[in-house]
Each structure stands twice: as C-alpha cells, then as structure tokens.
Design an enzyme around this catalytic site. Structure first.
Site, PDB file in Angstrom:
ATOM      1  N   ALA A  66       0.867  -1.172   0.000  1.00  0.00           N
ATOM      2  CA  ALA A  66       0.000   0.000   0.000  1.00  0.00           C
ATOM      3  C   ALA A  66       0.905   1.223   0.000  1.00  0.00           C
ATOM      4  O   ALA A  66       2.061   1.153   0.432  1.00  0.00           O
ATOM      5  CB  ALA A  66      -0.883  -0.025   1.245  1.00  0.00           C
ATOM      6  N   GLY A 111       0.613  -4.943   0.920  1.00  0.00           N
ATOM      7  CA  GLY A 111      -0.552  -4.964   0.020  1.00  0.00           C
ATOM      8  C   GLY A 111      -0.268  -5.709  -1.280  1.00  0.00           C
ATOM      9  O   GLY A 111      -1.195  -6.183  -1.940  1.00  0.00           O
ATOM     10  N   GLU A 114      -0.808  -9.271  -0.418  1.00  0.00           N
ATOM     11  CA  GLU A 114      -2.257  -9.409  -0.222  1.00  0.00           C
ATOM     12  C   GLU A 114      -2.969  -9.454  -1.572  1.00  0.00           C
ATOM     13  O   GLU A 114      -3.903 -10.238  -1.774  1.00  0.00           O
ATOM     14  CB  GLU A 114      -2.767  -8.244   0.649  1.00  0.00           C
ATOM     15  CG  GLU A 114      -2.291  -8.385   2.094  1.00  0.00           C
ATOM     16  CD  GLU A 114      -2.511  -7.133   2.929  1.00  0.00           C
ATOM     17  OE1 GLU A 114      -2.192  -6.024   2.443  1.00  0.00           O
ATOM     18  OE2 GLU A 114      -3.008  -7.255   4.062  1.00  0.00           O
ATOM     19  N   GLU A 134       4.481  -4.945   7.342  1.00  0.00           N
ATOM     20  CA  GLU A 134       3.788  -3.803   7.964  1.00  0.00           C
ATOM     21  C   GLU A 134       4.268  -3.471   9.371  1.00  0.00           C
ATOM     22  O   GLU A 134       4.297  -2.310   9.765  1.00  0.00           O
ATOM     23  CB  GLU A 134       2.270  -4.057   7.983  1.00  0.00           C
ATOM     24  CG  GLU A 134       1.602  -4.006   6.617  1.00  0.00           C
ATOM     25  CD  GLU A 134       1.602  -5.336   5.869  1.00  0.00           C
ATOM     26  OE1 GLU A 134       2.328  -6.269   6.290  1.00  0.00           O
ATOM     27  OE2 GLU A 134       0.873  -5.441   4.869  1.00  0.00           O
TER      28      GLU A 134
HETATM   29  N1  COA Z   1       4.599   3.048  -0.807  1.00  0.00           N
HETATM   30  C1  COA Z   1       4.998   4.196  -1.377  1.00  0.00           C
HETATM   31  N2  COA Z   1       6.134   4.299  -2.077  1.00  0.00           N
HETATM   32  C2  COA Z   1       6.903   3.214  -2.191  1.00  0.00           C
HETATM   33  C3  COA Z   1       6.565   1.996  -1.614  1.00  0.00           C
HETATM   34  C4  COA Z   1       5.331   1.926  -0.901  1.00  0.00           C
HETATM   35  N3  COA Z   1       4.902   0.788  -0.338  1.00  0.00           N
HETATM   36  N4  COA Z   1       7.535   1.094  -1.873  1.00  0.00           N
HETATM   37  C5  COA Z   1       8.461   1.744  -2.605  1.00  0.00           C
HETATM   38  N5  COA Z   1       8.084   3.026  -2.781  1.00  0.00           N
HETATM   39  C6  COA Z   1       8.793   4.085  -3.525  1.00  0.00           C
HETATM   40  C7  COA Z   1       9.995   4.609  -2.755  1.00  0.00           C
HETATM   41  O1  COA Z   1       9.574   5.591  -1.806  1.00  0.00           O
HETATM   42  C8  COA Z   1      10.805   5.185  -3.883  1.00  0.00           C
HETATM   43  O2  COA Z   1      10.249   6.423  -4.257  1.00  0.00           O
HETATM   44  P1  COA Z   1      11.203   7.719  -4.536  1.00  0.00           P
HETATM   45  O3  COA Z   1      12.125   7.279  -5.635  1.00  0.00           O
HETATM   46  O4  COA Z   1      10.249   8.782  -4.938  1.00  0.00           O
HETATM   47  O5  COA Z   1      11.913   7.956  -3.239  1.00  0.00           O
HETATM   48  C9  COA Z   1      10.572   4.217  -5.008  1.00  0.00           C
HETATM   49  O6  COA Z   1       9.356   3.558  -4.702  1.00  0.00           O
HETATM   50  C10 COA Z   1      11.659   3.161  -5.164  1.00  0.00           C
HETATM   51  O7  COA Z   1      11.798   2.498  -3.910  1.00  0.00           O
HETATM   52  P2  COA Z   1      13.215   2.297  -3.156  1.00  0.00           P
HETATM   53  O8  COA Z   1      12.920   2.086  -1.715  1.00  0.00           O
HETATM   54  O9  COA Z   1      14.123   3.402  -3.510  1.00  0.00           O
HETATM   55  O10 COA Z   1      13.701   0.958  -3.851  1.00  0.00           O
HETATM   56  P3  COA Z   1      14.744  -0.101  -3.237  1.00  0.00           P
HETATM   57  O11 COA Z   1      15.088  -0.997  -4.362  1.00  0.00           O
HETATM   58  O12 COA Z   1      15.840   0.574  -2.517  1.00  0.00           O
HETATM   59  O13 COA Z   1      13.900  -0.928  -2.145  1.00  0.00           O
HETATM   60  C11 COA Z   1      11.964  -2.108  -1.297  1.00  0.00           C
HETATM   61  C12 COA Z   1      12.830  -1.755  -2.537  1.00  0.00           C
HETATM   62  C13 COA Z   1      10.745  -2.843  -1.813  1.00  0.00           C
HETATM   63  C14 COA Z   1      12.775  -2.994  -0.365  1.00  0.00           C
HETATM   64  C15 COA Z   1      11.572  -0.810  -0.567  1.00  0.00           C
HETATM   65  O14 COA Z   1      11.029   0.107  -1.511  1.00  0.00           O
HETATM   66  C16 COA Z   1      10.527  -1.010   0.508  1.00  0.00           C
HETATM   67  O15 COA Z   1      10.845  -1.504   1.579  1.00  0.00           O
HETATM   68  N6  COA Z   1       9.271  -0.613   0.249  1.00  0.00           N
HETATM   69  C17 COA Z   1       8.205  -0.647   1.223  1.00  0.00           C
HETATM   70  C18 COA Z   1       7.705  -2.043   1.427  1.00  0.00           C
HETATM   71  C19 COA Z   1       6.629  -2.058   2.484  1.00  0.00           C
HETATM   72  O16 COA Z   1       6.847  -1.786   3.648  1.00  0.00           O
HETATM   73  N7  COA Z   1       5.382  -2.375   2.065  1.00  0.00           N
HETATM   74  C20 COA Z   1       4.279  -2.472   2.928  1.00  0.00           C
HETATM   75  C21 COA Z   1       3.539  -1.200   3.002  1.00  0.00           C
HETATM   76  S1  COA Z   1       2.168  -1.312   4.125  1.00  0.00           S
END
Ligand code: COA
Length: 260
Positions: A66, A111, A114, A134
């Site tokens: 999400a 999400g 999910e 989460e």
């Molecule tokens: N919501 C909003 N934005 C998200 C996102 C999310 N769940 N997951 C990734 N993004 C965005 C990042 O903020 C970044 O945006 P920016 O370039 O404007 O800063 C872009 O997507 C790329 O993500 P980044 O974190 O730079 O990539 P990465 O390869 O370093 O890491 C992940 C990949 C998946 C490990 C990391 O993005 C992450 O942990 N995401 C969140 C996962 C999460 O907690 N999901 C559950 C949400 S309830």
C-alpha cells in the site's frame, strides 16, 4: 483526467492487467485501488475475457505494498476506510467468476502480497521476494493479509511473516504454498501466458463451478461445503459444455467448449 495507474491489454481471451506505477514500485494508492476494482468489474462482465493475468510494471516489483506516503497522515477512521477499500477490491478479485493469475515479477510486499493472495493462482519469478512487512512501519496488514495468508499457508508461516516482517524468497514461498510455481525471471511471462491460455481453452462454466465451490464451500462447515459442491456438480449437467466434454472424451477427440 489524470492518467490511469493501470495498463490493460487483451491477448485473445486473456486480459492482462498491469499496475503501472513503476517509479513507486507499483504501490497501491487510493486511485490504483479504485482503478483495479473497476478493471475487475469490467473483466467479470466482458464476455470475450476468460482469464485474467495481474502483474506489475517494471523489472523490480509486482507491488511493493500500500502507498506509504498516502497512509502516513491518515486518522483512524480514514485508515479503516482505506483498509475496507482495499479489501473490497481484493474480494472482487477473489470472487471473480473467471480464473485470475498473479504473475509475481518482483517484490510482492504488504498490500502486494495481499493482492497476489486474492488471485486464484500465483506464479513467481525466481527473483521475487514476498512478505508482510507492515510491523516495520508500526502497522499490521489491512487488506486481508492476516486472513488469506492464514488460509493459504497456515498459522506458523503467517505468524512468522506477519510478526517478523521479514521477506522470504520465491523458493521458500513455494515450499510454504504461498505461490503455486516458480519460473526463471526471463521465462515468467511465457510460462504465465501458457497457463493462462490453457485455462482460456477450458470449459468456462466448469472453472466457475470450481471457483464458486472453493470460495463459498471453502468457508463453510464440511457438510455445507459438500452439499454446495453436489449442487454445483448437478448444475454442470445443464451446460452444453458438459455434454461436449463427455462426448468428446468418448469419441476420442478434443472438446470445443462454448461457454454455454
Ligand atoms: N509506498 C509508497 N512508495 C513506495 C513503496 C510503498 N509501499 N515502496 C516503494 N516506494 C517508492 C519509494 O519511496 C521510492 O520512491 P522515490 O524514488 O520517490 O523515493 C521508489 O518507490 C523506489 O523504492 P526504493 O525504496 O528506492 O527501492 P529499493 O530498491 O531501494 O527498495 C523495497 C525496494 C521494496 C525494499 C523498498 O522500496 C521497501 O521496503 N518498500 C516498502 C515495502 C513495504 O513496507 N510495504 C508495505 C507497506 S504497508
């Protein structure tokens, strides 16, 4: 009008729906949740569509969760509404009367997992990572994660994934029954489309009967589930496709199903 967060393309009877926010790793904001709900309503009613494949744009992510930026400032009632919005969309997917395959081409987190779990089948790239992270945000899954993962993989795996928040790789997801198959990343699309075509050539009303039995009967006591299955089985005898399928077997030829 703002640009759609989805790409939708038909390849014969297979509709491919792609979440298209690759710069945000296809995170699900409200606009994307609503667009997905509409897209699945549409796929349900389109006679030409027999199977849906759901995936994410770009090389990295199916859906990374999400949208954290959108959630960061929500108040409790808004948080509940956001969860209900996602849940309603995912229930729409789960109860679609046609098979939905999640093509998990990378991260399926929060999400994203999910969303993959409300689909009927999941094929993951060998490079995919899935999890319910989460708790790392001080949150819990809100789009059905605690419930669908429990039903899919049992208590031990659900407690581990949801309590630790740590992602697991595709191999482990396969071992836990969270995904059905793994494909080398370069072959993921071809293998998914081959499966989708196989299902597109099957008898649609029989597939629907199976989906109904599992969605409805699977949530009932065994006696009710069996009674529901027997009623659905009986209903199949009203279809032309059942006559065609049985006749084709006896005549040693390939059946031609007509969705009737
Ligand atoms: N919501 C909003 N934005 C998200 C996102 C999310 N769940 N997951 C990734 N993004 C965005 C990042 O903020 C970044 O945006 P920016 O370039 O404007 O800063 C872009 O997507 C790329 O993500 P980044 O974190 O730079 O990539 P990465 O390869 O370093 O890491 C992940 C990949 C998946 C490990 C990391 O993005 C992450 O942990 N995401 C969140 C996962 C999460 O907690 N999901 C559950 C949400 S309830």
């Amino acid at each position: 009008m703002s640009e759609s967060p989805l790409l939708i393309e038909d390849q014969d009877a297979v509709r491919v729906i792609t979440v298209n926010r690759p710069d945000k790793l296809n995170a699900l904001n409200s606009a994307t949740l609503d667009a997905l709900h509409r897209a699945f309503d549409d796929a349900a009613s389109a006679d030409t569509v027999r199977v849906v494949v759901l995936t994410g744009a770009g090389p990295k992510a199916f859906v990374a969760g999400a949208d954290i930026a959108e959630m960061a400032d929500l108040r409790p009632v808004e948080g509940r509404d956001f969860a209900l919005r996602g849940q309603a969309m995912m229930r729409r997917v789960e109860t679609l009367p046609k098979p939905v395959i999640a093509m998990v081409n990378g991260f399926a987190l929060g999400g994203g997992l999910e969303l993959a779990m409300c689909c009927h089948l999941r094929i993951a790239a060998d490079t995919a990572k899935v999890g319910q992270p989460e708790v790392n945000l001080g949150l819990i899954p809100g789009f059905g994660g605690t419930q669908r993962l429990l039903r899919l993989a049992g208590r031990a795996a659900t407690l581990e994934l949801c309590l630790t928040g740590a992602p697991i790789n595709a191999e482990r997801a396969l071992a836990l029954g969270i995904v059905n198959r793994i494909a080398p990343a370069a072959e993921l699309q071809a293998q998914t489309m081959a499966l989708a075509e196989q299902l597109a050539n099957a008898a649609p009303l029989a597939l629907r009967g199976v989906l109904d039995c599992i969605n409805t009967g699977g949530e009932s006591a065994i006696g009710e589930g069996l009674a529901f299955e027997a009623a659905q089985f009986g209903l199949m005898f009203a279809t032309e496709d059942m006559r065609e399928g049985t006749r084709a077997f006896l005549e040693r030829r390939k059946p031609e199903f007509k969705n009737r």
